[in-house]
Scaffold this motif. Structure first.
Motif, PDB file in Angstrom:
ATOM      1  N   THR A  34       0.813  -1.228   0.000  1.00 50.11           N
ATOM      2  CA  THR A  34       0.000   0.000   0.000  1.00 50.11           C
ATOM      3  C   THR A  34       0.839   1.267   0.000  1.00 50.11           C
ATOM      4  OG1 THR A  34      -0.154  -0.057   2.424  1.00 50.11           O
ATOM      5  CG2 THR A  34      -1.889  -1.169   1.174  1.00 50.11           C
ATOM      6  N   GLY A  35       2.150   1.153   0.192  1.00 51.17           N
ATOM      7  CA  GLY A  35       2.987   2.342   0.161  1.00 51.17           C
ATOM      8  C   GLY A  35       4.451   2.004   0.305  1.00 51.17           C
ATOM      9  N   THR A  36       5.309   2.843  -0.306  1.00 53.19           N
ATOM     10  CA  THR A  36       6.756   2.684  -0.180  1.00 53.19           C
ATOM     11  C   THR A  36       7.391   4.061   0.001  1.00 53.19           C
ATOM     12  OG1 THR A  36       7.060   2.785  -2.586  1.00 53.19           O
ATOM     13  CG2 THR A  36       6.851   0.600  -1.603  1.00 53.19           C
ATOM     14  N   THR A  37       8.523   4.083   0.686  1.00 53.31           N
ATOM     15  CA  THR A  37       9.368   5.269   0.765  1.00 53.31           C
ATOM     16  C   THR A  37      10.792   4.825   0.451  1.00 53.31           C
ATOM     17  OG1 THR A  37       9.984   5.048   3.098  1.00 53.31           O
ATOM     18  CG2 THR A  37       7.888   6.151   2.627  1.00 53.31           C
ATOM     19  N   ASP A  38      11.746   5.727   0.646  1.00 52.04           N
ATOM     20  CA  ASP A  38      13.142   5.357   0.421  1.00 52.04           C
ATOM     21  C   ASP A  38      13.572   4.198   1.314  1.00 52.04           C
ATOM     22  OD1 ASP A  38      13.236   7.386  -1.355  1.00 52.04           O
ATOM     23  OD2 ASP A  38      14.773   8.571  -0.310  1.00 52.04           O
ATOM     24  N   THR A  39      12.966   4.102   2.508  1.00 56.47           N
ATOM     25  CA  THR A  39      13.453   3.135   3.501  1.00 56.47           C
ATOM     26  C   THR A  39      12.356   2.278   4.112  1.00 56.47           C
ATOM     27  OG1 THR A  39      13.261   4.795   5.263  1.00 56.47           O
ATOM     28  CG2 THR A  39      15.399   4.608   4.139  1.00 56.47           C
ATOM     29  N   SER A  40      11.144   2.285   3.551  1.00 60.14           N
ATOM     30  CA  SER A  40      10.069   1.514   4.175  1.00 60.14           C
ATOM     31  C   SER A  40       9.102   0.962   3.142  1.00 60.14           C
ATOM     32  CB  SER A  40       9.297   2.375   5.184  1.00 60.14           C
ATOM     33  OG  SER A  40       8.545   3.373   4.516  1.00 60.14           O
ATOM     34  N   VAL A  41       8.402  -0.103   3.556  1.00 63.32           N
ATOM     35  CA  VAL A  41       7.349  -0.728   2.752  1.00 63.32           C
ATOM     36  C   VAL A  41       6.164  -0.987   3.672  1.00 63.32           C
ATOM     37  CG1 VAL A  41       6.654  -2.819   1.518  1.00 63.32           C
ATOM     38  CG2 VAL A  41       8.904  -1.819   1.097  1.00 63.32           C
ATOM     39  N   THR A  42       4.963  -0.591   3.251  1.00 63.73           N
ATOM     40  CA  THR A  42       3.754  -0.829   4.021  1.00 63.73           C
ATOM     41  C   THR A  42       2.893  -1.875   3.321  1.00 63.73           C
ATOM     42  OG1 THR A  42       3.766   1.412   4.913  1.00 63.73           O
ATOM     43  CG2 THR A  42       1.688   0.199   5.023  1.00 63.73           C
ATOM     44  N   LEU A  43       2.450  -2.878   4.087  1.00 62.14           N
ATOM     45  CA  LEU A  43       1.668  -3.992   3.562  1.00 62.14           C
ATOM     46  C   LEU A  43       0.310  -4.046   4.235  1.00 62.14           C
ATOM     47  CD1 LEU A  43       4.458  -6.690   4.024  1.00 62.14           C
ATOM     48  CD2 LEU A  43       3.928  -5.546   1.870  1.00 62.14           C
ATOM     49  N   ARG A  44      -0.626  -4.664   3.537  1.00 64.63           N
ATOM     50  CA  ARG A  44      -1.913  -4.993   4.164  1.00 64.63           C
ATOM     51  C   ARG A  44      -2.409  -6.301   3.558  1.00 64.63           C
ATOM     52  NH1 ARG A  44      -6.007  -4.572   0.749  1.00 64.63           N
ATOM     53  NH2 ARG A  44      -5.959  -3.076  -0.995  1.00 64.63           N
ATOM     54  N   TRP A  45      -3.340  -6.973   4.275  1.00 66.88           N
ATOM     55  CA  TRP A  45      -3.894  -8.231   3.796  1.00 66.88           C
ATOM     56  C   TRP A  45      -5.267  -8.439   4.439  1.00 66.88           C
ATOM     57  CZ3 TRP A  45       0.391  -7.569   6.781  1.00 66.88           C
ATOM     58  CH2 TRP A  45       0.318  -7.984   8.120  1.00 66.88           C
ATOM     59  N   ASN A  46      -6.001  -9.413   3.951  1.00 65.58           N
ATOM     60  CA  ASN A  46      -7.334  -9.700   4.469  1.00 65.58           C
ATOM     61  C   ASN A  46      -7.243 -10.569   5.718  1.00 65.58           C
ATOM     62  OD1 ASN A  46      -8.472  -8.347   2.271  1.00 65.58           O
ATOM     63  ND2 ASN A  46      -8.505 -10.220   1.029  1.00 65.58           N
ATOM     64  N   ALA A  47      -8.152 -10.345   6.644  1.00 72.92           N
ATOM     65  CA  ALA A  47      -8.173 -11.126   7.878  1.00 72.92           C
ATOM     66  C   ALA A  47      -8.536 -12.583   7.585  1.00 72.92           C
ATOM     67  CB  ALA A  47      -9.176 -10.517   8.854  1.00 72.92           C
ATOM     68  N   VAL A  48      -8.004 -13.490   8.405  1.00 67.99           N
ATOM     69  CA  VAL A  48      -8.295 -14.922   8.308  1.00 67.99           C
ATOM     70  C   VAL A  48      -9.122 -15.323   9.526  1.00 67.99           C
ATOM     71  CG1 VAL A  48      -7.319 -17.245   8.276  1.00 67.99           C
ATOM     72  CG2 VAL A  48      -6.209 -15.403   6.989  1.00 67.99           C
TER      73      VAL A  48
ATOM     74  N   TYR B  46       7.734 -10.364   0.170  1.00 69.07           N
ATOM     75  CA  TYR B  46       7.044 -10.563   1.442  1.00 69.07           C
ATOM     76  C   TYR B  46       5.981 -11.660   1.324  1.00 69.07           C
ATOM     77  CZ  TYR B  46       9.041  -6.041   2.778  1.00 69.07           C
ATOM     78  OH  TYR B  46       9.916  -5.005   3.060  1.00 69.07           O
ATOM     79  N   THR B  47       5.816 -12.420   2.397  1.00 73.20           N
ATOM     80  CA  THR B  47       4.698 -13.337   2.553  1.00 73.20           C
ATOM     81  C   THR B  47       4.163 -13.175   3.970  1.00 73.20           C
ATOM     82  OG1 THR B  47       6.181 -15.141   3.223  1.00 73.20           O
ATOM     83  CG2 THR B  47       5.529 -15.069   0.902  1.00 73.20           C
ATOM     84  N   VAL B  48       2.927 -13.627   4.190  1.00 71.07           N
ATOM     85  CA  VAL B  48       2.283 -13.528   5.504  1.00 71.07           C
ATOM     86  C   VAL B  48       1.589 -14.849   5.808  1.00 71.07           C
ATOM     87  CG1 VAL B  48       0.543 -12.326   6.890  1.00 71.07           C
ATOM     88  CG2 VAL B  48       1.922 -11.048   5.241  1.00 71.07           C
ATOM     89  N   THR B  49       1.660 -15.300   7.059  1.00 71.31           N
ATOM     90  CA  THR B  49       0.927 -16.478   7.502  1.00 71.31           C
ATOM     91  C   THR B  49       0.024 -16.104   8.667  1.00 71.31           C
ATOM     92  OG1 THR B  49       2.591 -17.159   9.130  1.00 71.31           O
ATOM     93  CG2 THR B  49       2.859 -17.971   6.880  1.00 71.31           C
ATOM     94  N   ALA B  50      -1.072 -16.848   8.821  1.00 66.43           N
ATOM     95  CA  ALA B  50      -1.977 -16.671   9.951  1.00 66.43           C
ATOM     96  C   ALA B  50      -1.624 -17.683  11.038  1.00 66.43           C
ATOM     97  CB  ALA B  50      -3.422 -16.855   9.499  1.00 66.43           C
ATOM     98  N   VAL B  51      -1.708 -17.261  12.303  1.00 65.95           N
ATOM     99  CA  VAL B  51      -1.369 -18.110  13.441  1.00 65.95           C
ATOM    100  C   VAL B  51      -2.622 -18.340  14.275  1.00 65.95           C
ATOM    101  CG1 VAL B  51       0.097 -18.350  15.486  1.00 65.95           C
ATOM    102  CG2 VAL B  51       0.968 -17.151  13.459  1.00 65.95           C
ATOM    103  N   ASP B  52      -2.917 -19.611  14.598  1.00 66.32           N
ATOM    104  CA  ASP B  52      -4.132 -19.907  15.361  1.00 66.32           C
ATOM    105  C   ASP B  52      -3.878 -19.808  16.863  1.00 66.32           C
ATOM    106  OD1 ASP B  52      -2.822 -22.256  16.126  1.00 66.32           O
ATOM    107  OD2 ASP B  52      -3.937 -23.530  14.731  1.00 66.32           O
TER     108      ASP B  52
ATOM    109  N   THR C  27      -3.792  -6.514  10.537  1.00 62.27           N
ATOM    110  CA  THR C  27      -3.717  -6.992   9.148  1.00 62.27           C
ATOM    111  C   THR C  27      -2.958  -5.994   8.275  1.00 62.27           C
ATOM    112  OG1 THR C  27      -5.876  -6.001   8.684  1.00 62.27           O
ATOM    113  CG2 THR C  27      -5.830  -8.337   9.300  1.00 62.27           C
ATOM    114  N   ALA C  28      -2.078  -5.226   8.913  1.00 60.39           N
ATOM    115  CA  ALA C  28      -1.207  -4.287   8.198  1.00 60.39           C
ATOM    116  C   ALA C  28       0.126  -4.224   8.925  1.00 60.39           C
ATOM    117  CB  ALA C  28      -1.832  -2.899   8.119  1.00 60.39           C
TER     118      ALA C  28
END
Length: 472
Positions: A339-353, A389-395, A374-375
């Motif tokens: 959802t966004g990048t800067t010189d030194t950062s990356v912002t992510l989002r995903w759907n809830a599980v 990047y990848t994301v996993t859900a933890v129960d 979820t971000a």
């Protein structure tokens, strides 16, 4: 002469029905690599490395079957797709008719399958070359193979447990089942019914003295395979569960797609140490599942059979997706997006599980953070650099489920850099590409001269994946 005679007979010992030879390894994206050591096994080395692969990424070694080639395995196995999706390098060793009449790896030749000699040593030297050239993580090196490549994979896991963290054997044989052509026939059609301890002793005898840490092993077998009988999968299970010091009763059994049944054998800590995948009704070959879905990969061809993507499940078993190894965990998060990048950062989002207590965020396969949101924003990054990047859900029990499909984000800003090397080395490093023996700068497409180790040029990187000829 001894080697040629053995190769001629031995080709038949693991090639019943394998008749369609693959083309020379020249597919786009597959790069020849030279100078990887003394190469006592007379093998060729090819590699596939995704663009902008960071150092510290995993490495997979993939061994083709008889009458096949590195190009054939590259085209059909699905490993390049997964390398792009998950972020790792792949080495494709290749044998030839000079070694074996049907271009089989000589898994049944003691001089080619022992530690420190023959083809086994050549493959070990390829690993060293890849680690140096691509910055691969030595703790995350894996090997897989089909048929004769599967037989060699088992031997490599036994000979080099200090090199390979895991292996996957498709339609293959137990380690050191055969030491001659005659024994190879026996192993293929009616493997010796040894005890688990006897099978395990063959591995322990091949490994360095005092070895206590062993690779995690996946076994793939079709129930209708008449070239390498399904009994081999049972003996492989007995061999590697014994090496791990665990029983031969599965910790759990899971039904998968493609008529596949998975038996999981956990180690003392509860992690899968051995997995056996039985594909109902499948003949001799590597299971693939063409498509673009998260669990799909590969393409059909001779001995590449449309059932289930074995490479995807193998990568997951090894943890290359950044997630857990329990197929019973939560589903993969969907909608992972930058959802966004800067010189030194990356912002992510995903759907809830549903059922997730938290999420794990992975960068380049390495666990980066745990979050209940979820971000997530990753900071402290280099400018003008691509990250996966990848994301996993933890129960609620703390189990991480399947990993999401990977996304790539590139930070803004760029610091130009200059590189002086031969036209060949520029292509190996990904700064240029070769076409019809000529070399062109990546991005600008400027002609650099003939593709060889003698023509030296200086390239200036002016943007991500964009190079120009310059006199820096």
């Amino acid at each position: 002469m001894r080697r040629w005679i053995a190769a001629t007979a031995g080709a038949l010992a693991l090639t019943a029905g394998l008749v369609a030879a693959g083309p020379p390894a020249s597919a786009a994206g597959l790069t020849p690599v030279t100078g990887f050591g003394t190469n006592p096994g007379n093998l060729a080395m090819y590699s596939y490395v995704p663009d902008a692969l960071p150092s510290g990424a995993p490495l997979v070694v993939a061994l083709h079957g008889c009458t096949q080639s590195a190009s054939d395995y590259y085209t059909h196995s699905g490993w390049p797709q997964l390398a792009d999706r998950l972020g790792f390098a792949v080495v494709f060793p290749q044998t030839s008719s000079a070694n074996n009449a049907n271009s089989c790896f000589n898994w049944f030749e003691p001089g080619d399958s022992r530690r420190g000699s023959g083809e086994a040593l050549s493959i070990r030297q390829m690993v060293d070359k890849a680690v140096t050239q691509y910055g691969s993580d030595t703790r995350r090196v894996y090997v897989t193979g089909l048929s004769a490549g599967g037989g060699m994979t088992a031997n490599l896991l036994a000979a080099y447990p200090d090199v390979f963290a895991g292996g996957s054997i498709a339609a293959g044989l137990p380690a050191h089942c055969a030491g001659s052509v005659t024994a190879a026939y026996t192993c293929m059609y009616s493997p010796p019914d040894r005890t688990p301890e006897q099978w395990g002793d063959l591995v322990r005898a091949a490994a360095p003295a005092g070895t206590t840490s062993w690779p995690r092993v996946a076994v793939w077998q079709g129930t209708a395979d008449t070239t390498v009988r399904p009994a081999n999968a049972t003996e492989l299970r007995d061999q590697w569960t014994n090496v791990w010091g665990i029983g031969q009763t599965p910790s759990r059994t899971v039904g998968l797609t493609g008529g596949t049944t998975l038996g999981v054998y956990d180690d003392a800590s509860g992690r899968p140490a051995v997995e056996v995948y039985s594909v109902s009704g499948m003949a001799h070959g590597l299971p693939v599942d063409p498509g673009s879905g998260a669990g799909q990969c590969g393409s059909t061809g001779t001995y590449y059979l449309d059932t289930i993507c074995s490479s995807h499940h193998t990568a997951r078993f090894w943890g290359l997706d950044g997630g857990g190894q329990d197929p019973g965990g939560l589903p993969a998060p969907t909608g992972l997006d930058v959802t966004g990048t800067t010189d030194t950062s990356v912002t992510l989002r995903w759907n809830a599980v549903a059922g997730a207590e938290s999420y794990q965020v992975f960068r380049g396969g390495t666990r980066l953070a745990d979050t209940a949101s979820t971000a997530y924003t990753d900071t402290g990054l280099a400018t003008g650099t691509a990250y996966r990047y990848t994301v996993t859900a933890v129960d609620s029990a703390g189990r991480a489920g399947a990993a999401s499909p990977a996304v790539t984000a590139t930070t803004t800003g760029f610091s130009p850099t200059c590189h002086t090397a031969s036209t060949y080395d520029h292509t190996v490093a990904g700064r240029a590409y070769a076409n019809a023996g000529r070399t062109y700068a990546k991005g600008s497409d400027q002609y650099m001269g003939l593709w060889n180790t003698f023509t030296v040029r200086t390239l200036k990187q002016t943007a991500p994946d964009h190079y120009v000829i310059a006199g820096c």
